[in-house]
Motif scaffolding. Sequence first.
Motif, mmCIF file in Angstrom:
data_model
loop_
_atom_site.group_PDB
_atom_site.id
_atom_site.type_symbol
_atom_site.label_atom_id
_atom_site.label_comp_id
_atom_site.label_asym_id
_atom_site.label_seq_id
_atom_site.Cartn_x
_atom_site.Cartn_y
_atom_site.Cartn_z
ATOM 1 N N PHE A 22 -93.486 103.672 29.673
ATOM 2 C CA PHE A 22 -93.901 103.878 31.060
ATOM 3 C C PHE A 22 -95.084 104.845 31.107
ATOM 4 N N CYS A 23 -96.146 104.415 31.775
ATOM 5 C CA CYS A 23 -97.367 105.216 31.888
ATOM 6 C C CYS A 23 -97.499 105.717 33.318
ATOM 7 N N GLN A 24 -97.751 106.994 33.483
ATOM 8 C CA GLN A 24 -97.828 107.600 34.814
ATOM 9 C C GLN A 24 -99.177 107.311 35.472
ATOM 10 N N LEU A 25 -99.434 106.017 35.679
ATOM 11 C CA LEU A 25 -100.617 105.621 36.429
ATOM 12 C C LEU A 25 -100.464 106.058 37.878
ATOM 13 N N GLU A 26 -101.569 106.255 38.543
ATOM 14 C CA GLU A 26 -101.511 106.790 39.909
ATOM 15 C C GLU A 26 -100.650 105.930 40.823
ATOM 16 N N GLY A 27 -100.841 104.609 40.789
ATOM 17 C CA GLY A 27 -100.086 103.729 41.677
ATOM 18 C C GLY A 27 -98.608 103.683 41.342
ATOM 19 N N HIS A 28 -98.277 103.593 40.056
ATOM 20 C CA HIS A 28 -96.881 103.508 39.644
ATOM 21 C C HIS A 28 -96.144 104.819 39.884
ATOM 22 N N GLN A 29 -96.823 105.938 39.620
ATOM 23 C CA GLN A 29 -96.180 107.226 39.855
ATOM 24 C C GLN A 29 -95.988 107.468 41.348
ATOM 25 N N ALA A 30 -96.957 107.042 42.160
ATOM 26 C CA ALA A 30 -96.826 107.182 43.619
ATOM 27 C C ALA A 30 -95.650 106.356 44.130
ATOM 28 N N ALA A 31 -95.469 105.159 43.572
ATOM 29 C CA ALA A 31 -94.333 104.320 43.971
ATOM 30 C C ALA A 31 -93.017 104.990 43.601
ATOM 31 N N LEU A 32 -92.941 105.538 42.391
ATOM 32 C CA LEU A 32 -91.725 106.216 41.946
ATOM 33 C C LEU A 32 -91.433 107.433 42.818
ATOM 34 N N ASN A 33 -92.465 108.199 43.141
ATOM 35 C CA ASN A 33 -92.283 109.377 44.004
ATOM 36 C C ASN A 33 -91.816 108.977 45.402
ATOM 37 N N THR A 34 -92.360 107.873 45.915
ATOM 38 C CA THR A 34 -91.961 107.383 47.241
ATOM 39 C C THR A 34 -90.475 107.054 47.272
ATOM 40 N N ILE A 35 -90.011 106.352 46.223
ATOM 41 C CA ILE A 35 -88.596 105.974 46.168
ATOM 42 C C ILE A 35 -87.705 107.207 46.075
ATOM 43 N N LEU A 36 -88.044 108.132 45.174
ATOM 44 C CA LEU A 36 -87.219 109.325 44.978
ATOM 45 C C LEU A 36 -87.167 110.164 46.245
ATOM 46 N N PHE A 37 -88.305 110.309 46.916
ATOM 47 C CA PHE A 37 -88.353 111.071 48.172
ATOM 48 C C PHE A 37 -87.492 110.417 49.245
ATOM 49 N N SER A 38 -87.582 109.080 49.322
ATOM 50 C CA SER A 38 -86.825 108.354 50.342
ATOM 51 C C SER A 38 -85.328 108.431 50.086
ATOM 52 N N LEU A 39 -84.934 108.332 48.824
ATOM 53 C CA LEU A 39 -83.508 108.402 48.494
ATOM 54 C C LEU A 39 -82.939 109.783 48.806
ATOM 55 N N ARG A 40 -83.709 110.813 48.510
ATOM 56 C CA ARG A 40 -83.230 112.164 48.814
ATOM 57 C C ARG A 40 -83.091 112.364 50.318
ATOM 58 N N GLY A 41 -83.911 111.665 51.089
ATOM 59 C CA GLY A 41 -83.842 111.774 52.543
ATOM 60 C C GLY A 41 -82.748 110.929 53.166
ATOM 61 N N GLY A 42 -82.049 110.136 52.335
ATOM 62 C CA GLY A 42 -80.944 109.332 52.832
ATOM 63 C C GLY A 42 -81.360 108.077 53.570
ATOM 64 N N GLU A 43 -82.577 107.595 53.324
ATOM 65 C CA GLU A 43 -83.060 106.399 54.012
ATOM 66 C C GLU A 43 -82.273 105.165 53.583
ATOM 67 N N GLY A 44 -82.118 104.209 54.524
ATOM 68 C CA GLY A 44 -81.308 103.023 54.247
ATOM 69 C C GLY A 44 -81.981 102.029 53.329
ATOM 70 N N PHE A 45 -83.163 101.526 53.728
ATOM 71 C CA PHE A 45 -83.878 100.517 52.956
ATOM 72 C C PHE A 45 -85.233 101.047 52.503
ATOM 73 N N ILE A 46 -85.569 100.763 51.242
ATOM 74 C CA ILE A 46 -86.875 101.081 50.673
ATOM 75 C C ILE A 46 -87.383 99.802 50.014
ATOM 76 N N LYS A 47 -88.653 99.506 50.212
ATOM 77 C CA LYS A 47 -89.202 98.234 49.706
ATOM 78 C C LYS A 47 -90.450 98.507 48.870
#
Length: 301
Positions: A22-47
């Motif tokens: 896994f390479c921390q490219l800007e787009g892939h890392q941003a996607a991973l950060n988005t998911i982790l942030f959303s999960l910590r916030g208790g959001e229902g659906f993430i796409k």
Amino acid sequence: MYLDHFKFNELPFTLTPNVGFFCQLEGHQAALNTILFSLRGGEGFIKIIGEVGSGKTLLCRKLLDNLENEYVTAYIPNPDLTPIELRRAFARELGINPALLQDQHELLSLINNRLLELHLDGKRVVLLLDEAQALSEESLEALRLLTNLETKTTKLLQVVLFGQPELDEKINLGHLRQLKQRISFSYYLPPMSREDLDTYLFHRLAIAGSTYSALFTRKSRDILYRKSQGIPRLVNILCHKALLIAYGRGEGKVSHRIMHIAVRDTEAVMPTYKRKMLHFALGLGGLVILTLAWYLYKGII
């Protein structure tokens, strides 16, 4: 293969989604950060939406590795399932044996009870669905109904969808608007930029054990980027073929000439008109051979 020739410890450009690469490219890392942030916030659906070969499965598996012990994950890699099959697959991931149950209402009750148990243990349950564009409209609706399971203050289930753009087409249908409203965060996984490509190549080569940074010449990387359009899967295919060709020729690096050969050998990156011309030429050649054979048979030639 070419491991010894290039002094690799392992093949650097396999198609298997290996999280070790896994390479921390800007787009892939941003996607991973988005998911982790959303999960910590208790959001229902993430796409997460990405084109074919953009690295969604690798991102999904990286997420599984990154989630902490407070999360209980249910992973469904092939969700081409009916609503009943989807609920059963989810139940199995939670440790429930659905084969012992015939009644769907009873199954839903057990799923709800299991989610409550995990919640009381301080756990968060996350359902991850790869290739989510394969979900039928009925299964998408069943998935939405599963997320209705909640306490007065907390969602008992969070869902992360990884899919191709066709998933958006389904979700945009009018009768699925309730599901669309449940999606709190959405991210489009972009292709690699030209700079990303160099980072990606050098990262995978280093992980594989290479210390030779000039293994791919600048010209070969320029061709690679133009033909792959920054899609990781196509990059891997072309690089693997180019290394094979270089090895077969006894050369120590991949030149632009070798990359051109790899491109010509890869149907997915050949321009459509060239593919048609190639097929036409092959068909015409076959016709000529058959005609000559017929004339020889008749004794005309």
